[in-house]
Design an enzyme around this catalytic site. Structure first.
Site, PDB file in Angstrom:
ATOM      1  N   GLU A 257       0.803  -1.052  -0.020  1.00  0.00           N
ATOM      2  CA  GLU A 257       0.058  -0.013   0.119  1.00  0.00           C
ATOM      3  C   GLU A 257       0.809   1.082   0.089  1.00  0.00           C
ATOM      4  O   GLU A 257       1.674   1.584   0.975  1.00  0.00           O
ATOM      5  CB  GLU A 257      -0.868  -0.144   1.219  1.00  0.00           C
ATOM      6  CG  GLU A 257      -1.930   1.351   1.364  1.00  0.00           C
ATOM      7  CD  GLU A 257      -2.497   1.280   2.412  1.00  0.00           C
ATOM      8  OE1 GLU A 257      -2.963   2.478   2.981  1.00  0.00           O
ATOM      9  OE2 GLU A 257      -2.817   0.225   3.183  1.00  0.00           O
ATOM     10  N   CYS A 291      -2.194   8.805   2.353  1.00  0.00           N
ATOM     11  CA  CYS A 291      -2.342   8.641   1.123  1.00  0.00           C
ATOM     12  C   CYS A 291      -3.561   8.555   0.312  1.00  0.00           C
ATOM     13  O   CYS A 291      -3.571   8.617  -0.711  1.00  0.00           O
ATOM     14  CB  CYS A 291      -1.808   7.218   0.909  1.00  0.00           C
ATOM     15  SG  CYS A 291      -2.511   5.945   1.672  1.00  0.00           S
TER      16      CYS A 291
END
Length: 487
Positions: A257, A291
């Site tokens: 990720e 993010c």
């Protein structure tokens, strides 16, 4: 691992956890800093090569017993750990607030998300299942059997140390794997608190091991070990690529990720006030260090001036400060390096013709702060339009038609989250089909919750965390083909 709620100078001493025991690291210790004031609040032990080897040995030794433990029993430990973490929420939230520079409300919210994640994976542990497939010949059948992979090397980032720790440990433990967790040195107490909750819930020795240390050295040793069968990492794309390269040399399965650069498409039928109200908590929460935080607002020209004005008004109203101050609405960045990056991105954009509507400065105060910043008319060649800001900067850019907006949204190499605000069903369908993003919010944000899979695309990574898919990521589906006995 605890900290006094009224005193940000409280010392937090975090140790390694190897083979069921807390211990000092052979590589000494380094200081832990409170980003909200720049003061040292404690220390974290550092592992050397022998410590990491001990952690790997412990995880390998514990795998057989843990992988054959009844899944419901594994789940019961995760659920008990969730209950214990919830009972300690205020104490752990204070540690998180001091280590990560968050507001107290943000820290409390993150601890609750970690509790929910452990709880959900505890429930899922007993639901990990394969499927029966019709046989290819009379009297035969086939079925898939989910089998735990083995030892997992898990790496967590500093921006959400509780959620990421719970997510890595929840999915891997539910699958029946054992873990060596390399957590962030800047937020060690939070990771240690989650491990302690698991230990107090009855987790057997060696199933989870917690190490800190020199990131390149520890990473290379973990991913070079023959006992490690999978890696899960959350962090920057640059580091993710390095770890993926190490993993590839041994064909280690990976879940990565990585970075993001989330666009917000504001169409001509959107409500300006609603868009600002819905997206701003994600844009400026945790000082923009997420993010999936909105970073580029692509606004239809008919709403452009009104939207830029409203977003600027909101950003200017935020109050910077230490998380312990109830009046604080935006905390600090993790370190001065992030502040320097914000200054560089702002100066580059303005130098190329962008208009600075608010912010753009590092305030003169202790700690690592950067003012909430809104930049309008940001040219497409500005660094801010292609580089993940990971901070409290919002770029506002106009568009004239939806095709142009989608093209702008898809321009960066990242492909994690995207948000669209429109009443048009047609535009919603186009967005789902054409946007280069794995996590799309339509007229809302797209939260990462434990019951649904989330994964990146392109430079944002690959593999899934969350949902049944996030647990199955750490299993091998063995295909068994079986015929009826001949007698």
């Amino acid at each position: 691992m605890s900290a006094d709620t009224a005193d940000s100078t409280t010392q937090v001493a975090t140790r390694l956890f190897v083979g069921g025991r807390w211990r000092d690291g052979r590589a000494g210790r380094i200081p832990v800093t409170d980003p909200g004031n720049g003061r040292t609040i404690g220390t974290v032990e550092q592992a050397d090569e022998r410590d990491v080897a001990d952690a790997l040995d412990a995880a390998a030794a514990a795998f057989r017993a843990w992988s054959t433990t009844v899944p419901a029993q594994r789940g019961a430990i995760l659920k008990k750990a969730a209950t214990l973490l919830g009972s300690r929420a205020e104490e752990v939230a204070t540690t998180l607030m001091l280590e990560a520079g968050k507001t107290r409300a943000e820290a409390r919210g993150e601890i609750q998300r970690a509790v929910d994640t452990l709880e959900w994976n505890g429930e899922q542990a007993a639901r990990v299942e394969g499927r029966v497939i019709g046989g290819a010949a009379a009297g035969s059948r086939r079925y898939s059997v989910p089998t735990p992979l083995g030892v997992v090397a898990a790496f967590t980032a500093w921006n959400f140390p509780a959620v990421l720790g719970a997510r890595k440990l929840g999915g891997t433990l539910a699958a029946g794997c054992t873990v060596v967790l390399k957590a962030a040195e800047s937020a060690p107490g939070t990771a240690a608190a989650i491990v302690q909750a698991l230990v107090d819930a009855g987790l057997p020795d060696g199933v989870v091991n917690l190490v800190f240390g020199d990131p390149p050295a520890v990473s290379a040793q973990l991913l070079g070990s023959p006992v490690v069968k999978a890696v899960t990492f959350t962090g920057s794309t640059a580091v993710g690529k390095q770890l993926a390269t190490l993993a590839a040399s041994r064909l280690i399965r990976g879940v990565f990720e990585l970075g993001g650069h989330a666009p917000v498409l504001v169409c001509e039928d959107a409500d300006v006030d609603s868009v600002v109200a819905v997206t701003s908590p994600a844009k400026f929460g945790s000082a923009g260090q997420s993010c999936v935080a909105p970073s580029r607002y692509l606004v239809h020209r008919s709403l452009y001036d009104a939207f830029a004005s409203r977003l600027t008004e909101h950003a200017s109203s935020l109050r910077l400060g230490h998380g312990s101050d109830p009046a604080t609405t935006m905390g600090a960045l993790v370190h001065q390096g992030r502040v320097d990056a914000m200054l560089r991105l702002t100066q580059d954009a303005v130098g190329r013709g962008a208009r600075l509507l608010c912010g753009g400065r590092q305030p003169e105060r202790d700690g690592f702060y950067f003012e909430p910043t809104v930049l309008a008319d940001v040219p497409h060649d500005a660094d801010l339009m292609s580089e993940e800001p990971f901070g409290p900067i919002a770029a506002v850019v106009p568009f004239d038609d939806f095709d142009e907006a989608v093209e702008l949204a898809n321009a960066p190499e990242y492909a994690f989250a995207a948000y669209v605000f429109t009443d048009s069903i047609a535009r919603r369908e186009i967005a789902v089909e054409r946007l280069k993003a794995s996590n799309i919010g339509i007229n809302q944000m797209a939260p990462s919750l434990p019951d649904a899979p989330l994964g990146g695309l392109d430079a944002s990574g690959y593999g899934y965390e969350g949902g049944a898919e996030g647990v199955l990521s750490f299993t091998q589906l063995r295909l068994v083909s079986q015929s009826a006995p001949t007698r």
